[in-house]
Design an enzyme around this catalytic site. Structure first.
Site: not given
Ligand code: GLA
Length: 392
Positions: A174, A127-128, A36-39, A130, A224
């Site tokens: 995502d 849950l993405s 998480e938050h590594t991308d 978008s 964020y």
């Molecule tokens: C959101 C962002 C992702 C990622 C996560 C945290 O979902 O869209 O790219 O940074 O937060 O892991």
């Protein structure tokens, strides 16, 4: 509503047939298992696509107009492919317009289209939905226009749409998993090289269960961006200290971190520690899954949550409660918040036979303290974006 015949009926009520190519397409949401938050730190992530989708039906037009109906919120919008600028109102349409803009900027010619879409992905809960809307739009427009855009390129186009047009500086995770997910596989992504690998998640004794806390803090966007900035400061520091071409926190080892962390401001040091250790956790998690060691994977999920809570500070009381309740249940191997944080969902790893008891206890326990009934989704890793039908 996911019945294609019914959707075509609605489509035909809204549009007159242009006699050009038409089709139906879908793209899934995702849950992140670990990383998480590594991308955006050029690190590692391990998400999987879920069995919740956006379905889009479309037909090509002879002109440059796009007409779109959102069947969930009963919105409609008409725009020209020659005038794509972000809207202040009807911002939902920016996801579609942004994707079309990026497709054209990449040099692909587009014709207009008539479109409808529907979704069963809950919104703004991590849950993405978008990314799924971007990906299904990209796939629909690519196929209707007979463009050969590979899934990886499609993911990048969609991410650029979100960064440039929607104005959210998200990472690549995502869009990647919505494009490339496979049934019964998690997707291990190296967010620097953009290489990816499918990791089997096929043991039917274990199941991923998502708990939707039904809370979402307004904080999510501003915090964020703040975390991104803090990580950048830490990366700059190590670049200077280590003098060996550090580009992102991904390049810093734990030993290096330990050596220099006391020279960093306390908050920045904690943010960096989360990213550095989380990257190790993703790699160990992939090894554990490959060996079928779900117990070890569960432990890493638990550590990840602690770190997101204490070091990265992106959890909230409701997510912590869901994790605490989960870890008290029999048959639970791991539990953690998932996605950007500040509300949204937790992801849990369970022995299958305990799912019913888990659901009951979580609902009761969470409602008792928060007054909210959480929603629980049980989903195996699902397929990525796909063509459901293509005619003409
Ligand atoms: C959101 C962002 C992702 C990622 C996560 C945290 O979902 O869209 O790219 O940074 O937060 O892991």
């Amino acid at each position: 509503m996911q019945d294609l015949n019914k959707l075509w009926k609605i489509f035909n009520e809204k549009f007159t047939d242009t006699s050009l190519v038409k089709g139906a397409f879908s793209a899934p949401g995702r849950v992140n298992l670990i990383g998480e938050h590594t991308d955006y730190n050029e690190g590692f992530v391990l998400p999987m696509a879920i069995e919740k989708n956006i379905i889009m039906l479309g037909q090509l037009r002879n002109d440059r107009l796009v007409q779109v109906f959102d069947l969930v919120y009963k919105n409609k919008r008409k725009f020209s492919l020659d005038a794509l600028t972000p809207l202040k109102k009807d911002t939902w349409a920016n996801y579609l317009m942004g994707v079309m803009d990026e497709i054209q900027k990449a040099g692909y010619p587009l014709q207009g289209a008539n479109l409808i879409f529907t979704s069963n992905i809950p919104q703004r809960v991590g849950l993405s939905s978008s990314a799924a809307l971007e990906v299904v739009t990209a796939l629909t427009m690519a196929k209707l226009n007979s463009l050969k855009i590979k899934p990886v390129e499609m993911a990048h186009l969609c991410r650029r749409a979100e960064n440039n047009f929607v104005g959210v500086s998200c990472g690549i995770m995502d869009q990647y998993v919505s494009c490339l997910g496979q049934k019964y596989y998690a997707l291990f992504i190296d967010c620097r090289s953009n290489d990816y690998e499918l990791v089997p998640f096929k043991n039917h004794n274990y199941q991923v269960v998502i708990c939707n806390s039904k809370v979402q803090r307004g904080l999510v966007d501003s915090e964020y961006n703040k975390r991104r900035e803090e990580c950048k400061i830490a990366a700059e520091f190590f670049k200077y200290k280590l003098n060996r071409g550090v580009r992102a926190l991904r390049d810093v080892t734990l030993d290096e971190y330990k050596k220099y962390q006391s020279q960093l401001p306390e908050v920045i040091a904690r943010r960096a520690r989360h990213i550095i250790l989380e990257n190790y956790r993703v790699q160990s998690g992939v090894q554990a899954l490959r060996m079928g060691n779900y117990f070890a994977f569960g432990q890493l999920m638990i550590e990840s949550h602690q770190s997101l809570k204490d070091d990265y500070e992106v959890s909230c009381a409701e997510l912590d409660l869901l994790v605490d309740l989960a870890l008290k249940q029999e048959g639970v191997l791991g539990a953690r918040m998932t996605g950007a944080g500040f509300g949204g969902c937790t992801v849990n790893l369970l022995r299958r036979e305990y799912i019913d008891a888990f659901e009951k206890m979580i609902k009761q326990g969470y409602k008792k303290i928060t007054g909210i009934t959480p929603v629980i989704y049980v989903t195996p890793p699902a397929e990525g974006a796909k063509i459901l039908e293509l005619r003409g």
